[in-house]
Structure formats: C-alpha cells, structure tokens
Write a protein that holds these residues in place. Structure first.
Motif, PDB file in Angstrom:
ATOM      1  N   SER A  17       0.820  -1.210   0.000  1.00 39.14           N
ATOM      2  CA  SER A  17       0.000   0.000   0.000  1.00 39.14           C
ATOM      3  C   SER A  17       0.858   1.264   0.000  1.00 39.14           C
ATOM      4  CB  SER A  17      -0.933   0.002   1.214  1.00 39.14           C
ATOM      5  OG  SER A  17      -1.807  -1.113   1.172  1.00 39.14           O
ATOM      6  N   GLY A  27      -6.854   5.001  -4.312  1.00 44.31           N
ATOM      7  CA  GLY A  27      -7.058   4.677  -2.907  1.00 44.31           C
ATOM      8  C   GLY A  27      -5.951   5.152  -1.990  1.00 44.31           C
ATOM      9  N   GLU A  30      -5.231   4.170   1.799  1.00 46.85           N
ATOM     10  CA  GLU A  30      -5.974   2.969   2.178  1.00 46.85           C
ATOM     11  C   GLU A  30      -5.064   1.747   2.224  1.00 46.85           C
ATOM     12  OE1 GLU A  30      -9.406   2.060  -0.126  1.00 46.85           O
ATOM     13  OE2 GLU A  30     -10.058   4.160  -0.273  1.00 46.85           O
ATOM     14  N   ARG A  31      -5.433   0.773   3.040  1.00 46.45           N
ATOM     15  CA  ARG A  31      -4.736  -0.509   3.096  1.00 46.45           C
ATOM     16  C   ARG A  31      -5.321  -1.412   2.013  1.00 46.45           C
ATOM     17  NH1 ARG A  31      -2.275  -3.313   7.470  1.00 46.45           N
ATOM     18  NH2 ARG A  31      -1.448  -5.308   6.702  1.00 46.45           N
ATOM     19  N   ALA A  32      -4.492  -1.859   1.106  1.00 44.94           N
ATOM     20  CA  ALA A  32      -4.949  -2.731   0.034  1.00 44.94           C
ATOM     21  C   ALA A  32      -5.428  -4.064   0.591  1.00 44.94           C
ATOM     22  CB  ALA A  32      -3.831  -2.958  -0.977  1.00 44.94           C
ATOM     23  N   ARG A  50      -8.451  -1.731  -3.898  1.00 44.40           N
ATOM     24  CA  ARG A  50      -8.146  -0.486  -3.192  1.00 44.40           C
ATOM     25  C   ARG A  50      -8.781   0.673  -3.942  1.00 44.40           C
ATOM     26  NH1 ARG A  50      -2.689   2.630  -1.135  1.00 44.40           N
ATOM     27  NH2 ARG A  50      -2.830   3.622  -3.155  1.00 44.40           N
TER      28      ARG A  50
END
Length: 347
Positions: A17, A27, A30-32, A50
């Motif tokens: 990420s 994204g 964001e955490r994938a 994501r």
C-alpha cells in the motif's frame, strides 16, 4: 485470471500500500486488500482491491525458479509497450524490481472481467450456440493478427527479442532442448526436423509473438457476441515471426486435425473453417499466409517437445500425475507434424 480463490500465500499489503501511494495509484492512504487467485501456471496471482478498484498483482512463485523474475519483468515491459494499441490486454498499472516491497519483483495490471475456456470448457451461451462459439475462434485469430501488426520498434521493444535468424534457429534450439531430457523415441521427430530445416520461408517480417497463443491463454467477455477481453500469460513472448502464433492456433484445426484423439482439449463443433481463419488473419494483419503449413508443422514440433519435457520429469518422479496425460499428446503432435510435412502443398 479467474475468480476462484485458493489458499493465499503471504503478501505484505501494508508495504504494498505504501508503494501504491508512491505510484499515485487509486485509494491513497488505504490498506490494500489481497486475495490469491488461480490463473497462469508460472507465477502467483492476487486480486488487489483499493480505492474501489480491482487490480491483479503478478509475482514469481514463492518456491523460487531461476530466471522467473527476469521473465516477469519482460512481461511487464511488453504490457507497457501494448498501451494504446488495439491488442486486447490487461493494462499495466505499475511495476517494480525492488524486492524490499513485498519480497520479490512484481507488477500490477487491470483485473480482467472475463472468462477462460480452460475452466470448464465453453460456458453459456457458447456451450449450445454453435454460431456464437464460432465467433470465439475468429476473435482468437483476430488477437493474433492485431499483435502481428504492432510497430514494435516504435513501441520501444528493440532488444526484446532476436528476430534475425529466428526461424533458422528453431529446429536446432528445440532439438538441443530435447537432448537434455530425452528418454524415449518420438516417432516423426527426425523427419519433421529435416523437413523444417529444408523448407524455411525465405523471408519474414519480424513482429510481436506471444509464443503460446491458443484458447488456453486468452479471456473473453461474458455473453455474446464473442469478444476477446485480453491475451494473458506472456511468459514466452518475444520479437520473432508472428505467423508462428497463427500456426499455434491451427495446431488441431479441422479438417486435418479432426483425426487427433489427444491434442484437442476443447470441442471444436461450430468452429469456422481453416480458410475463414486464414482469410481473417490475412485481412487484419496484412500478412501473407501462404506458408501457413510450415508454421503449423513448426508449432506441433515445438509443442511436442515442450510437453515431452514435462512427461520426462514425471517419468523421473519429479512432476505430479497431472502431467502424465501429456504423454500421448506429445506423441500425437509429432506424428501429425510429420504427416502434414508429407502432404502439404507448401514446398
């Protein structure tokens, strides 16, 4: 690329990420989310979600295969070169050979929404609608033709392959490969090798070739009419003679291929004639297909040896029982390579 989940190998999504953030991918922050997929036989494949988008991550297998990372980077280079062309492919989103990110080189590409006949064969409506099924074949050969007309030099693919002497090298290269594992006779081998060496087309126009172009390595969009969504699994891609991809498509084609008992892995009912396939390829690619039998013979010769390598590993107890089925296929392919060399009008 399919949506069938498998036991997921580990993937450091936190580090991934951060890398995605640095690449400006969807994204940010964001955490994938990652999910392992089946698809392809040489690399690991993950669905990455994501920013409301889904992508596919491809990396070398965790058990390690020498040279696999280099092959993966070649695939990414080719996908980058195909951007903006009309060749159906999964668009490249990002690539790195920095192993500190997830422990290996990898690349990200679009996740293709489609289906492959290698799952359970023809799906609806192509399982019963033979006219629609015929469209799948035309789309298959259309993909090969579009690859053949790409200006590979303008796309930055100088040095991607060695087109000079490509055809002249083929027989010796594959006989040399066979010599490293040969454990049984392949009837027709010597006859085919001699014929191929004596009937090399005098000229050819180099171009992008997939190297393993067949129904097994394409995906289609859902529903009819048939539409090719993406060509996949580019491990064997190079700059060579694109007509060999056409030969690969026609390895088991009617009418001559109807006598094959092992080499066909799909039902060919409803498929267009060989002449229709050649006509479409010639029209789209602009290439002369009069020597096509040479390429069919060469494709059978090469594929027989490729499969025989797996058979040899199985015979030594180094491969699982699934590859045992390749045994009669390899024999049949070489037999039919020799028989076509005897009967073809190409001289």
């Amino acid at each position: 690329m399919t949506d069938q989940a498998v036991t997921a190998p580990s993937l450091d999504t936190e580090s991934l990420s951060r890398w995605m953030d640095a690449q400006g991918l969807p994204g940010a922050g964001e955490r994938a989310q990652a999910r392992a997929l089946t698809g392809g036989s040489q690399n690991e494949l993950f669905e990455i979600t994501r920013g409301g988008e889904k992508m596919a991550l491809r990396r070398p297998p965790s058990y390690g295969v020498e040279g696999r990372a280099k092959v993966l980077m070649r695939e990414a280079r080719l996908l980058k070169a195909l951007a903006g062309t009309d060749v159906p492919h999964a668009a490249l989103r990002g690539v790195t050979d920095d192993e500190s990110v997830i422990g290996s080189p990898f690349y990200l590409m679009d996740l293709v929404d489609g289906w492959s006949p290698m799952g359970a064969g023809w799906i609806a409506p192509f399982d019963t609608d033979f006219d629609a099924r015929g469209g799948l074949a035309i789309e298959l050969v259309d993909g090969a033709a579009k690859m053949a007309r790409v200006d590979w030099k303008a796309r930055g693919l100088e040095g991607f392959g060695k087109p000079e002497g490509f055809l002249e090298r083929q027989v010796d290269r594959w006989l040399s490969h066979l010599s490293t594992f040969k454990f049984r006779d392949l009837p027709g081998l010597d006859e085919t090798a001699k014929w191929l060496s004596e009937h090399i087309p005098s000229t050819f126009e180099p171009g992008i070739m997939h190297g393993d172009y067949q129904f097994a390595n394409v995906m289609y969009r859902h529903g009819k009419p048939a539409e090719l969504a993406a060509i996949i699994d580019w491990e064997m891609a190079t700059i060579g003679d694109p007509l060999l991809d056409l030969g690969w498509v026609l390895v088991a084609w009617s009418p001559e291929g109807d006598a094959m008992q092992h080499a066909r892995y799909l039902d060919y009912t409803g498929m267009p004639s060989r002449a229709a396939m050649l006509e479409h390829y010639a029209k789209v690619s602009g290439r002369d297909v009069s020597a096509v039998d040479y390429y069919v013979v060469l494709a059978r010769f090469k594929l027989a040896i490729v499969l025989e390598a797996s058979v040899a590993r199985h015979a030594k107890g180094e491969a699982d029982d699934r590859v045992a089925r390749f045994g009669p296929i390899a024999l049949e392919l070489m037999e039919f390579a020799a028989s076509l060399s005897r009967t073809t009008s190409y001289r």
